[in-house]
Design an enzyme around this catalytic site. Structure first.
Site, PDB file in Angstrom:
ATOM      1  N   HIS A 134      52.470  81.168  62.215  1.00 23.14           N
ATOM      2  CA  HIS A 134      51.024  81.120  62.103  1.00 23.14           C
ATOM      3  C   HIS A 134      50.149  81.107  63.418  1.00 23.14           C
ATOM      4  O   HIS A 134      49.721  82.593  63.743  1.00 23.14           O
ATOM      5  CB  HIS A 134      49.571  79.891  61.599  1.00 23.14           C
ATOM      6  CG  HIS A 134      48.397  80.622  60.440  1.00 23.14           C
ATOM      7  ND1 HIS A 134      49.030  79.930  59.653  1.00 23.14           N
ATOM      8  CD2 HIS A 134      47.382  81.329  61.331  1.00 23.14           C
ATOM      9  CE1 HIS A 134      47.827  80.842  59.079  1.00 23.14           C
ATOM     10  NE2 HIS A 134      47.811  81.549  59.887  1.00 23.14           N
ATOM     11  N   CYS A 180      61.201 100.223  52.085  1.00 23.30           N
ATOM     12  CA  CYS A 180      60.920  99.218  52.427  1.00 23.30           C
ATOM     13  C   CYS A 180      60.947  97.803  52.491  1.00 23.30           C
ATOM     14  O   CYS A 180      59.975  96.930  53.137  1.00 23.30           O
ATOM     15  CB  CYS A 180      59.102  98.850  51.582  1.00 23.30           C
ATOM     16  SG  CYS A 180      59.709  99.095  50.423  1.00 23.30           S
ATOM     17  N   GLU A 232      66.688  97.995  44.782  1.00 24.90           N
ATOM     18  CA  GLU A 232      67.129  96.840  45.903  1.00 24.90           C
ATOM     19  C   GLU A 232      68.111  95.966  44.973  1.00 24.90           C
ATOM     20  O   GLU A 232      68.468  94.963  45.441  1.00 24.90           O
ATOM     21  CB  GLU A 232      65.965  96.082  45.812  1.00 24.90           C
ATOM     22  CG  GLU A 232      64.853  95.716  44.775  1.00 24.90           C
ATOM     23  CD  GLU A 232      63.885  94.646  45.138  1.00 24.90           C
ATOM     24  OE1 GLU A 232      63.546  93.997  45.965  1.00 24.90           O
ATOM     25  OE2 GLU A 232      63.365  95.275  44.153  1.00 24.90           O
ATOM     26  N   ASP A 239      66.289  92.257  49.730  1.00 25.66           N
ATOM     27  CA  ASP A 239      67.346  92.249  48.434  1.00 25.66           C
ATOM     28  C   ASP A 239      68.167  93.159  48.219  1.00 25.66           C
ATOM     29  O   ASP A 239      69.582  92.417  47.736  1.00 25.66           O
ATOM     30  CB  ASP A 239      66.238  91.576  47.299  1.00 25.66           C
ATOM     31  CG  ASP A 239      65.055  91.144  46.561  1.00 25.66           C
ATOM     32  OD1 ASP A 239      66.223  90.233  46.852  1.00 25.66           O
ATOM     33  OD2 ASP A 239      64.878  91.332  46.752  1.00 25.66           O
TER      34      ASP A 239
HETATM   35  C1  PEP Z   1      62.575  93.985  49.865  1.00 21.64           C
HETATM   36  O1  PEP Z   1      63.875  93.002  48.968  1.00 21.64           O
HETATM   37  O2  PEP Z   1      63.628  94.710  50.876  1.00 21.64           O
HETATM   38  C2  PEP Z   1      61.455  93.913  49.515  1.00 21.64           C
HETATM   39  C3  PEP Z   1      61.177  95.237  50.668  1.00 21.64           C
HETATM   40  O3  PEP Z   1      61.020  92.791  48.720  1.00 21.64           O
HETATM   41  P1  PEP Z   1      60.253  91.501  48.941  1.00 21.64           P
HETATM   42  O4  PEP Z   1      61.298  91.180  50.146  1.00 21.64           O
HETATM   43  O5  PEP Z   1      59.276  91.357  48.379  1.00 21.64           O
HETATM   44  O6  PEP Z   1      61.838  90.994  48.217  1.00 21.64           O
HETATM   45 MG    MG Z   2      63.121  92.323  47.102  1.00 21.00          MG
END
Ligand code: PEP
Ligand code: MG
Length: 569
Positions: free
Chosen positions: A187, A500, A429, A453
């Site tokens: 935090h 992402c 993913e 992932d």
């Molecule tokens: C990922 O798996 O890269 C992703 C963006 O999702 P999360 O990190 O929420 O699993």
């Molecule tokens: Mg993911």
């Protein structure tokens, strides 16, 4: 020189202000007069609430924290007012436990529960409980907690750890801080980034090495701390500090600029968010939209499944804030490391390979339908894109899309206004979907590659397991080939492909991702401007060649060496 983790970038040189946390002793003494002990506990709890109110007021007056950061105090007040916490402590006191021990016992139990959840939101809750119950125990023991507000000259705070309320009390004399423990996502680290003061955390040995009044150099770009530097070192770091300020100012110029290569190839740099408020940070940093809204936080923050109206309000807020920019909302990705306390799932041997995300949503269509209806209703307020997480097979995508179409038709029949240009895409993913991307691309409107992932599944290495973390290799050619398959699969079908996962915001990966043809890079808000600076300094034609070479290499190390020379210092 001591090494730590750079948690909030910058360079500072100043004297040490040592924040020593008082040691609170806990004994198991039995109390006879239960009522007197309960009264004592309630008085200390009242004082704790008053203390937090006082700190909040001071922080508000100082005007340095954003409204959402001030909310930390509301979270603390809520925690201190929590009937569950109070009730559990009182039960122990009624069993003749003393108030300090009872508070300590309940606090430890709750902290352990939240910390074991391996999820940032709950980890932050653990920090809140620590903070509040420490203050409560100090009040029970009649001990004052030292006050950072007393700092009167430019200083660097050195502490074992800073609680969120310590961080909020830092006044303008605080030029940075160093802590003995803590990590990048603690935090205090998050607050330091938004206060824009340099911070190095997890610096083992700093409490021993630094005395109050020592001169100290904080290099929070590298995560290094020098106690009592030489004159040459002071001069060197003064220059480094000035250069860094110049660099940040240069970045601000890019806030409203396009993300475009030197030879005119445009990409989108957008933000990852977990709550509607995070959208402010994305806008402040010049994000061209939201590439991932992790809706699970909406579910994890609640006591029960959020209703359609509650969800509608949250989605509408984000869409309105970001309009006319697009917002990619990911449908519920629960399971794996993310649990809902009110939705117990059967224990599994391998939760990351188990009943989660779209798998769960297709089984619990009631939950899925509510979310899709809320999203569809919100679509009238901005530019919505929807994506399904953890798609492994085309049939899963089709099943998800069908539920979406059904809810859409129902709403239209009910006369509800729904946007007519909503793109429905999927996360890539799971390696199976990357390999078959050319087929998925026929039906999905877009892809967003989730490398967090994708890497754990292709390397068969749990993303939360420190022992196998060396296998987190975004630049391994095997991974790059999977990414290429996803991007090519989208492009072949006239669709776009974003990313992402954390890799998208990692500067070392940008040249290759650009060269592979990635259309959209989605990352945490503070990474957006450095990423734009980098993209705007590269040639697309040249990066295509770099990417082609990288795909033919055999190890991550070779790729790193290849791309190293394109990185900004
Ligand atoms: C990922 O798996 O890269 C992703 C963006 O999702 P999360 O990190 O929420 O699993
Ligand atoms: Mg993911």
């Amino acid at each position: 020189m001591l090494k730590g983790i750079a948690a909030s970038a910058g360079v500072a040189i100043a004297k040490v202000f040592k924040l020593e946390t008082p040691v609170l002793h806990v004994t198991e003494e039995r109390v006879e007069d239960v009522n007197a002990e309960l009264a004592r506990f309630n008085a200390a709890l009242e004082k704790t609430l008053a203390d937090i109110e006082g700190i909040k007021e001071r922080a508000e007056k100082a005007g340095k924290l954003k409204p959402e950061e001030l909310e930390i105090f509301d979270a603390h007040l809520m925690m201190a007012n929590d009937p569950e916490l109070k009730g559990q402590i009182e039960t122990l006191i009624q069993d003749h436990d003393n108030a300090v021990h009872a508070t300590d016992t309940v606090a430890k139990m709750m902290i352990q529960m939240f910390e074991s959840m391996d999820n940032e939101y709950f980890k932050a809750r653990a920090a809140d409980i620590k903070d509040v119950t420490f203050r409560l125990r100090a009040n029970l023991a009649g001990i004052e907690i030292p006050d950072l507000g007393l700092m009167k000259e430019d200083s660097i705070v050195v502490a074992e750890d800073l609680t969120p309320s310590d961080t909020a009390q830092l006044n303008s004399f605080a030029k940075g801080f160093v802590t003995e423990i803590g990590g990048r996502t603690s935090h205090s680290a998050i607050m330091a980034r938004s206060l824009e003061i340099p911070a190095v955390v997890g610096t083992e040995g700093i409490l021993k090495a630094a005395k109050a009044g020592d001169l100290i150099v904080l290099d929070a770009l590298k995560g290094e701390v020098i106690v009592n530097p030489t004159e040459e070192e002071v001069a060197l770091y003064q220059k480094k500090a000035a250069d860094y300020i110049q660099y940040r100012n240069d970045l601000k110029v890019l806030k409203d600029a396009e993300s475009i290569t030197t030879d005119g190839h445009k990409v989108d740099i957008v933000g990852n968010i977990g709550t509607p408020k995070d959208a402010d940070g994305v806008l402040a940093n010049g994000g061209e939209g939201v590439g991932l809204y992790r809706t699970e936080f909406l579910y994890m923050n609640a006591q029960a499944l959020p209703t359609e109206d509650e969800q509608f309000e949250a989605y509408k807020e984000v869409l309105e804030k970001m309009a006319p920019h697009p917002v990619v909302v990911r449908t519920l990705d629960i399971g794996g490391d993310k649990a809902l306390p009110y939705l117990p799932l059967d224990p599994e041997m391998n939760p990351f390979l188990g009943y989660r995300a779209i798998r769960l949503c297709l089984d619990r269509k009631d939950i899925f339908r509510t979310q899709l209806r809320a999203l569809l209703r919100a679509s009238a307020y901005g530019k919505l894109r929807i994506m399904f997480p953890m798609i492994a097979t085309l049939n899963e995508f089709r099943a998800g899309k069908q539920v979406y179409e059904e809810e859409r038709a129902k709403l239209i029949a009910e006369g509800v206004k729904v946007a007519d240009d909503i793109e429905v895409g999927m996360m890539v993913e799971i390696p199976a979907s990357a390999v078959l991307a050319d087929q998925f691309g026929k039906e999905a409107d877009f892809f967003s590659i989730g490398t967090n992932d994708l890497i754990q599944y292709s390397m068969a290495a749990d993303r939360g397991n420190q022992k196998v973390s060396y296998l987190y290799q975004p630049l391994n050619p095997s991974l790059l080939r999977l990414i290429k398959m996803a991007i090519d699969g989208a492009h072949k079908n006239g669709k776009w492909c974003g990313m992402c996962g954390e890799m998208a915001g990692d500067p070392i990966s940008a040249p290759v991702l650009l060269g592979l043809g990635l259309d959209e890079f989605s990352m945490s808000a503070t990474s957006i401007l450095p990423a734009r600076k980098m993209i705007n300094s590269l040639s697309y034609a040249e990066m295509k060649e770099v990417a082609a070479k990288a795909l033919e290499m055999s190890t991550m190390e070779e790729v790193k060496e290849l791309v190293g020379k394109y990185l900004n210092d």
